[in-house]
Design a protein around this motif. Structure first.
Motif, PDB file in Angstrom:
ATOM      1  N   ALA A 176       0.875  -1.160  -0.030  1.00 22.30           N
ATOM      2  CA  ALA A 176       0.049   0.041  -0.002  1.00 22.30           C
ATOM      3  C   ALA A 176       0.741   1.295  -0.178  1.00 22.30           C
ATOM      4  N   ARG A 177       0.409   2.117  -0.807  1.00 20.53           N
ATOM      5  CA  ARG A 177       1.255   3.511  -0.658  1.00 20.53           C
ATOM      6  C   ARG A 177       0.384   4.502  -0.391  1.00 20.53           C
ATOM      7  N   LEU A 178      -0.884   4.279  -0.127  1.00 19.55           N
ATOM      8  CA  LEU A 178      -1.893   5.111   0.453  1.00 19.55           C
ATOM      9  C   LEU A 178      -2.919   4.389   1.649  1.00 19.55           C
ATOM     10  N   LEU A 179      -2.750   4.732   2.711  1.00 16.16           N
ATOM     11  CA  LEU A 179      -3.510   3.924   3.813  1.00 16.16           C
ATOM     12  C   LEU A 179      -4.696   4.913   4.227  1.00 16.16           C
ATOM     13  N   VAL A 180      -5.986   4.218   4.064  1.00 12.92           N
ATOM     14  CA  VAL A 180      -7.063   4.724   4.723  1.00 12.92           C
ATOM     15  C   VAL A 180      -7.351   4.055   5.923  1.00 12.92           C
ATOM     16  N   LEU A 181      -7.511   4.838   7.258  1.00 14.97           N
ATOM     17  CA  LEU A 181      -7.840   4.438   8.532  1.00 14.97           C
ATOM     18  C   LEU A 181      -9.180   4.959   8.582  1.00 14.97           C
ATOM     19  N   ASP A 182     -10.120   4.163   8.999  1.00 13.63           N
ATOM     20  CA  ASP A 182     -11.564   4.767   9.103  1.00 13.63           C
ATOM     21  C   ASP A 182     -11.845   4.816  10.732  1.00 13.63           C
ATOM     22  N   GLU A 183     -11.925   5.918  11.446  1.00 12.92           N
ATOM     23  CA  GLU A 183     -12.024   6.031  12.848  1.00 12.92           C
ATOM     24  C   GLU A 183     -11.093   4.920  13.541  1.00 12.92           C
ATOM     25  N   PRO A 184      -9.818   5.032  13.705  1.00  9.85           N
ATOM     26  CA  PRO A 184      -8.906   4.105  14.096  1.00  9.85           C
ATOM     27  C   PRO A 184      -8.621   4.157  15.473  1.00  9.85           C
ATOM     28  N   THR A 185      -9.039   5.079  16.230  1.00  8.62           N
ATOM     29  CA  THR A 185      -9.094   5.202  17.581  1.00  8.62           C
ATOM     30  C   THR A 185      -9.953   4.912  18.493  1.00  8.62           C
ATOM     31  N   ALA A 186     -11.451   4.621  17.585  1.00 12.31           N
ATOM     32  CA  ALA A 186     -12.493   4.308  18.305  1.00 12.31           C
ATOM     33  C   ALA A 186     -12.555   3.175  19.282  1.00 12.31           C
ATOM     34  N   VAL A 187     -11.577   2.070  19.150  1.00  9.77           N
ATOM     35  CA  VAL A 187     -11.615   1.238  20.049  1.00  9.77           C
ATOM     36  C   VAL A 187     -10.377   1.096  20.891  1.00  9.77           C
ATOM     37  N   LEU A 188      -9.453   2.163  21.007  1.00  7.30           N
ATOM     38  CA  LEU A 188      -8.195   2.292  21.715  1.00  7.30           C
ATOM     39  C   LEU A 188      -8.265   2.976  22.776  1.00  7.30           C
ATOM     40  N   THR A 189      -7.220   2.603  23.802  1.00 10.96           N
ATOM     41  CA  THR A 189      -6.994   3.317  25.178  1.00 10.96           C
ATOM     42  C   THR A 189      -6.251   4.647  24.580  1.00 10.96           C
ATOM     43  N   PRO A 190      -6.235   5.339  25.314  1.00  4.69           N
ATOM     44  CA  PRO A 190      -5.427   6.877  24.829  1.00  4.69           C
ATOM     45  C   PRO A 190      -3.791   6.378  24.569  1.00  4.69           C
ATOM     46  N   GLN A 191      -3.242   5.309  25.552  1.00  5.67           N
ATOM     47  CA  GLN A 191      -1.946   5.141  25.429  1.00  5.67           C
ATOM     48  C   GLN A 191      -1.722   4.323  23.962  1.00  5.67           C
ATOM     49  N   GLU A 192      -2.859   3.507  23.472  1.00  2.58           N
ATOM     50  CA  GLU A 192      -2.708   2.822  22.294  1.00  2.58           C
ATOM     51  C   GLU A 192      -2.811   3.759  21.057  1.00  2.58           C
ATOM     52  N   ALA A 193      -3.555   4.643  21.411  1.00  3.09           N
ATOM     53  CA  ALA A 193      -3.933   5.671  20.215  1.00  3.09           C
ATOM     54  C   ALA A 193      -2.658   6.366  20.028  1.00  3.09           C
ATOM     55  N   ASP A 194      -1.927   6.829  21.192  1.00  2.00           N
ATOM     56  CA  ASP A 194      -0.594   7.561  21.042  1.00  2.00           C
ATOM     57  C   ASP A 194       0.182   6.641  20.340  1.00  2.00           C
ATOM     58  N   SER A 195       0.486   5.483  20.578  1.00  2.00           N
ATOM     59  CA  SER A 195       1.516   4.722  19.850  1.00  2.00           C
ATOM     60  C   SER A 195       0.975   4.622  18.403  1.00  2.00           C
ATOM     61  N   LEU A 196      -0.422   4.407  18.248  1.00  2.43           N
ATOM     62  CA  LEU A 196      -0.661   4.282  16.788  1.00  2.43           C
ATOM     63  C   LEU A 196      -0.147   5.791  16.069  1.00  2.43           C
ATOM     64  N   PHE A 197      -0.230   6.659  16.628  1.00  2.00           N
ATOM     65  CA  PHE A 197      -0.067   7.897  16.158  1.00  2.00           C
ATOM     66  C   PHE A 197       1.535   8.087  15.685  1.00  2.00           C
ATOM     67  N   ALA A 198       2.268   7.654  16.736  1.00  2.00           N
ATOM     68  CA  ALA A 198       3.768   7.473  16.459  1.00  2.00           C
ATOM     69  C   ALA A 198       4.094   6.525  15.203  1.00  2.00           C
ATOM     70  N   ILE A 199       3.472   5.482  15.255  1.00  2.00           N
ATOM     71  CA  ILE A 199       3.687   4.732  14.089  1.00  2.00           C
ATOM     72  C   ILE A 199       3.286   5.343  12.541  1.00  2.00           C
ATOM     73  N   LEU A 200       2.108   6.205  12.941  1.00  2.00           N
ATOM     74  CA  LEU A 200       1.818   6.629  11.622  1.00  2.00           C
ATOM     75  C   LEU A 200       2.799   7.775  10.967  1.00  2.00           C
ATOM     76  N   ARG A 201       3.265   8.129  12.094  1.00  2.00           N
ATOM     77  CA  ARG A 201       4.236   9.336  11.850  1.00  2.00           C
ATOM     78  C   ARG A 201       5.494   8.876  11.033  1.00  2.00           C
ATOM     79  N   LYS A 202       6.239   7.620  11.789  1.00  2.00           N
ATOM     80  CA  LYS A 202       7.021   7.000  11.224  1.00  2.00           C
ATOM     81  C   LYS A 202       6.761   6.477   9.822  1.00  2.00           C
ATOM     82  N   LEU A 203       5.755   6.072   9.541  1.00  3.05           N
ATOM     83  CA  LEU A 203       5.318   5.611   8.198  1.00  3.05           C
ATOM     84  C   LEU A 203       5.235   6.549   7.258  1.00  3.05           C
TER      85      LEU A 203
END
Lengths: 535, 356
Positions: A176-203
């Motif tokens: 994938a060169r373009l990733l679409v995420l639909d409401e990705p944090t709806a099911v995450l704890t704040p910590q999990e959401a933060d680490s997802l964001f870190a990953i997304l920025r890295k990607l």
């Protein structure tokens, strides 16, 4: 919270996706009205909008599930040349490197992460599977992005956050060169959401383009580079995240000023409901409570924070009168409850706002008026000798429609024609009109747009002012921190003692939601942590 | 590619027009099997119409046939409204008939205004009990009522056979397995002299109107609608799903039992195992054609009865099989189901195909 710092280069060579003048009509409804949107390599674009703003339709056009009536979708090929994407062809979108992570994951629970990722990419007619190359490629992806997850575990053993990583890896594995995420944090704890964001920025730093569909403003501000706001099918604004703030985006989304919900200090009264050592064992953690103690007082909003599926359903069923405790007692105004029955509860001044408003909150084929009266048809007010008094039912509905601003064709329209926000207003009208003593609000603003959310909060705060006790079960920390007086955390069927909201630190709350700490605060409210920052 | 788009709110023309159109199409489609059988098509249609409406006698026969169909149709309609899938109307009909015979063939006697209500109440109670059992199994233990009610039909029929060979056997029947006749004071009076149509028809029509009012205007009807349309929301709002289901079972079984009473006390006069040519099952078709509307049941029962009576008479006259009637009714049902789908969804034909 700080916004993302770096901004990717925006030269035309880096252009990856361009939607131009995309219009889609369903009958007289214009779902997408001449929308332009560009996404560059390495850029995270947030697509914001209320429900029904056209986000999903736009993504469905991108993925070839719908054909746009007008406009074009152009994607840069791997050689950098812009080519028009064939309309109505999902395979073309996949081939062009567009990957999607849905809100509800599409993983086979009984297979391992690795199985799920390679599923569909391997040739069928081969006796031996050679996965060393797949492992090597995934290892590289994980090392480069921080998307760490044990790929040999069956998916059902993974946490929600890990499942999401598998989904993202699945998309990346397919180049994938373009990733679409639909409401990705709806099911995450704040910590999990933060680490997802870190990953997304890295990607993103490695050149991946990301579109996030979201409605939580704080998150959008934290992770994106650019924000596009849709309203009523049209793009009403696009701005750099660094130029945006919470208030300006909210107003763009709703199209008017959103009143901020604010609670005024108020001394709580006597206890309305007390759960003492309540245990409900239904064999699965979602529907069980273990020795729970909860007290809600007059004029107080007690927030129950927690990641979904930790026993909230059991607590809600109990207070709604749909289930009874295996052991322990429930007292309402000091009297022990012996009859757990939804009808009795509703008639005794308990207002119940169900979690799933479509499933439990209304009968779609019945009229708006009938749905408003549904809890009370047996009371003398609405019937004579068993015959319904339609005049009275209609009058109440007209009153409720006006008071609660329920947008509908009229009291006799079938309730299924209403939008989610209006269904919630209908339910509020049904239960709050009777000046309840206790309100169970289970995810009352989930899935609602900013305007409807603030309306729900205003109504709950009003009820609090007039002395009702409110139990607010929510997964939305912003909501909890804004309107509750006290917050207790539910995890794996256990509930911590309630803590005064002003003493709560947001990140600590996140840790407790993940079950990492039992009860850090003394219940009297002496606090050791700094006051939490509220959005 | 064909796409289906849900219609938000179908208009009244669509809702009422589609079943009528479906019935018409089904009758027109009957020309195909008629042609295959080598029958003169126009003449066959003429004979069908005159067979059902051509004389006072034929109309009376049609109405006699429609009477139990209205009642079993109502039984199915009210049950299906609540999503209680009662396939056992046939068995409930026989139980109702048997109860009517048990109390109405001489054990007790009195004037008509006593005896007729007595057989009706006995029959309805028996039918109701036949459905309350499976309903309790469904609400308590989750036993599928489709299976239990369907299988009960066979058990009831064998039970009736046993009773007709034993306790209920008419000693005067010269060995035929049939019950003693219903006594005169319990028999339903005929509506027309020397015709078979009897007050069962009036009772059925009144039942339909009463049921329509009950469903639309009473709290119990309200609760039945709520439970049928969304049991979870009904339960959440405090409606007892179990109690509502039992009420529905009593109504549905009672109406099917009433059909049995009407057949023994009005049409046949005694109980035999060939009392019903499948009225219980035909009631399901009647209810579906009527889209579960009690008033609609009257119209669809009249339609089904005229097709049966008309086709019967036509087949005798020109020598084609009377199974044609079953065929027309079946096609009408298919047409209504397709029509029902088309009222709920708009169909789009996209000319552009998608590459696979």
């Amino acid at each position: 919270m700080s916004s993302a710092a770096h901004t990717p280069s925006e030269t035309s060579q880096d252009l990856l996706l361009s939607l131009a003048g995309v219009t889609k009509r369903f009958g007289s409804l214009v779902a997408n009205d001449a929308i332009d949107l560009t996404v560059h390599k390495g850029e995270i674009v947030a697509l914001l909008g209320e429900n029904g703003a056209g986000k999903t339709t736009l993504m469905n056009i991108l993925f070839g599930h719908y054909v746009a009536d007008e406009g074009t979708v152009t994607v840069a090929g791997r050689d950098g040349n812009l080519e028009q994407l064939e309309p109505g062809a999902p395979q073309a979108a996949l081939d062009a490197g567009i990957g999607m992570v849905h809100q509800h994951f599409t993983l086979a629970e009984n297979l391992t992460g690795l199985d799920n990722i390679v599923l569909g990419t391997e040739p069928i007619f081969r006796l031996r599977r050679d996965r060393s190359s797949a492992r090597a490629k995934l290892g590289e992806l994980m090392a480069g992005s921080g998307l760490n997850v044990d790929l040999d575990q069956p998916v059902y053993k993974l946490t929600v956050g890990e499942k999401q990583r598998v989904e993202i890896l699945k998309a990346l594995y397919r180049n994938a060169r373009l990733l679409v995420l639909d409401e990705p944090t709806a099911v995450l704890t704040p910590q999990e959401a933060d680490s997802l964001f870190a990953i997304l920025r890295k990607l993103a730093a490695t050149g991946l383009a990301v579109i996030i569909i979201a409605h939580k403003l704080a998150e959008v501000l934290a992770v994106s580079h650019r924000i596009a706001v849709l309203r009523g099918g049209a793009k009403v604004g696009e701005l750099k995240t660094s130029d945006a703030n919470h208030k300006s985006i909210a107003e763009l989304m709703v199209g008017r000023e959103v009143p901020a919900s604010r609670r005024t200090p108020r001394a709580p009264g006597k206890p309305v409901i007390t759960l003492a050592d309540v245990t409900i064992d239904r064999g699965d953690s979602r529907r069980s409570l273990h020795g729970v103690n909860v007290t809600a007082r007059e004029g107080e909003i007690l927030g129950i924070a927690g990641v979904s599926g930790n026993g909230q359903a059991a607590l809600a069923q109990l207070i709604a009168g749909l289930d009874k405790p295996d052991s322990g007692t429930v007292e309402i105004f000091g009297e022990k409850v012996t009859k757990f029955d939804a009808h009795t509860f509703a008639q005794n001044g308990i207002a119940r706002i169900p979690e799933d408003r479509h499933h439990d909150g209304m009968v779609g084929s019945m009229t708006v008026a009938e749905n408003i009266a549904i809890e009370d048809v047996r009371s003398a007010e609405y019937q004579k000798l068993g015959f319904l008094d339609f005049e009275a039912i209609r009058k109440r509905a007209e009153h409720a429609i006006a008071d609660y601003d329920v947008r509908c064709p009229g009291p006799d329209a079938p309730a299924r024609l209403l939008s989610g926000g209006n269904i919630q207003k209908l339910i509020l009208a049904r239960v709050l009109e009777k000046s309840p003593k206790l309100i169970l609000a289970n995810q009352p603003s989930r899935g609602l747009d900013v305007g409807a959310q603030s309306e729900v909060h205003r109504r709950l705060l009003e009820a609090r002012e007039s002395g009702a006790a409110i139990i607010l079960i929510s997964e939305d920390l912003d909501e909890l921190l804004t309107i509750s007086d006290q917050i207790a955390v539910i995890h794996a069927g256990h509930i911590t003692p309630a803590m005064p909201t002003d003493s709560i630190d947001r990140s600590e709350l996140g840790l407790m939601m993940a079950g990492q700490k039992a009860a850090p605060h003394a219940p009297d409210g002496t606090t050791t942590t700094k006051p939490g920052e509220t959005a | 590619m064909i796409r289906f788009e849900p219609r938000s709110n179908p208009g009244p023309l669509l809702v009422y027009g589609v079943p009528v159109l479906a019935a018409t199409i089904a009758i027109l489609l009957a020309a195909i099997p008629l042609a295959l059988a080598g029958a003169p098509i126009i003449e066959a249609y003429g004979l069908m119409i005159s067979g059902a409406f051509g004389s006072v006698f034929s109309t009376s026969e049609m109405l006699t046939r429609a009477t139990p169909l209205i009642l079993t149709g109502l039984a199915a309609a009210i049950a299906f409204r609540a999503k209680l899938w009662n396939i056992g109307a046939e068995g409930q009909l026989y139980m109702g008939a048997m109860a009517a015979v048990a109390v109405g063939s001489g054990v007790i006697d009195g004037p008509s205004w006593v005896m007729i209500p007595v057989v009706i109440i006995a029959g309805m109670a028996a039918g109701a009990l036949m459905l309350i059992g499976p309903t309790l199994l469904k609400t308590r233990l989750g036993v599928d009522e489709v299976v239990t009610t369907l299988l009960l039909n066979f058990i009831v029929l064998l039970f009736v056979q046993m009773m007709l060979e034993g306790a209920l056997k008419d000693p005067m029947s010269m060995g035929w397995p049939q019950s003693e006749p219903v006594i005169d004071s319990a028999a339903f009076p005929a509506l027309l002299e020397r015709m078979r149509v009897h007050i069962g028809l009036i009772i059925a029509l009144v039942s339909a109107v009463a049921l329509a009012i009950f469903v639309k205007r009473t709290i119990w009807g309200f609760e039945i609608r709520a439970v049928g349309e969304n049991a979870a929301a009904a339960k959440f709002s405090g409606i007892s799903v179990t109690k509502t289901m039992i009420l529905v079972a009593a109504l549905s079984g009672g109406l099917a039992g009433l059909a049995g009473v009407s057949e023994v006390a009005g049409t046949r006069g005694y109980l035999a195992t060939d009392l019903s040519p499948g009225y219980g099952y035909a009631g399901i078709v009647v209810a579906m054609l009527a889209r579960l509307s009690p008033i609609g049941v009257i119209a669809s029962a009249l339609f089904v009865a005229s097709v049966f009576v008309g086709a019967d008479s036509m087949s005798r006259a020109i020598g084609v099989s009377s199974y044609l009637a079953d065929l027309i009714v079946a096609m009408a049902l298919l047409c209504v189901l397709i029509g029902g789908f088309l009222t709920r969804f708009k169909v789009h034909f996209d000319r552009k195909s998608v590459h696979g």
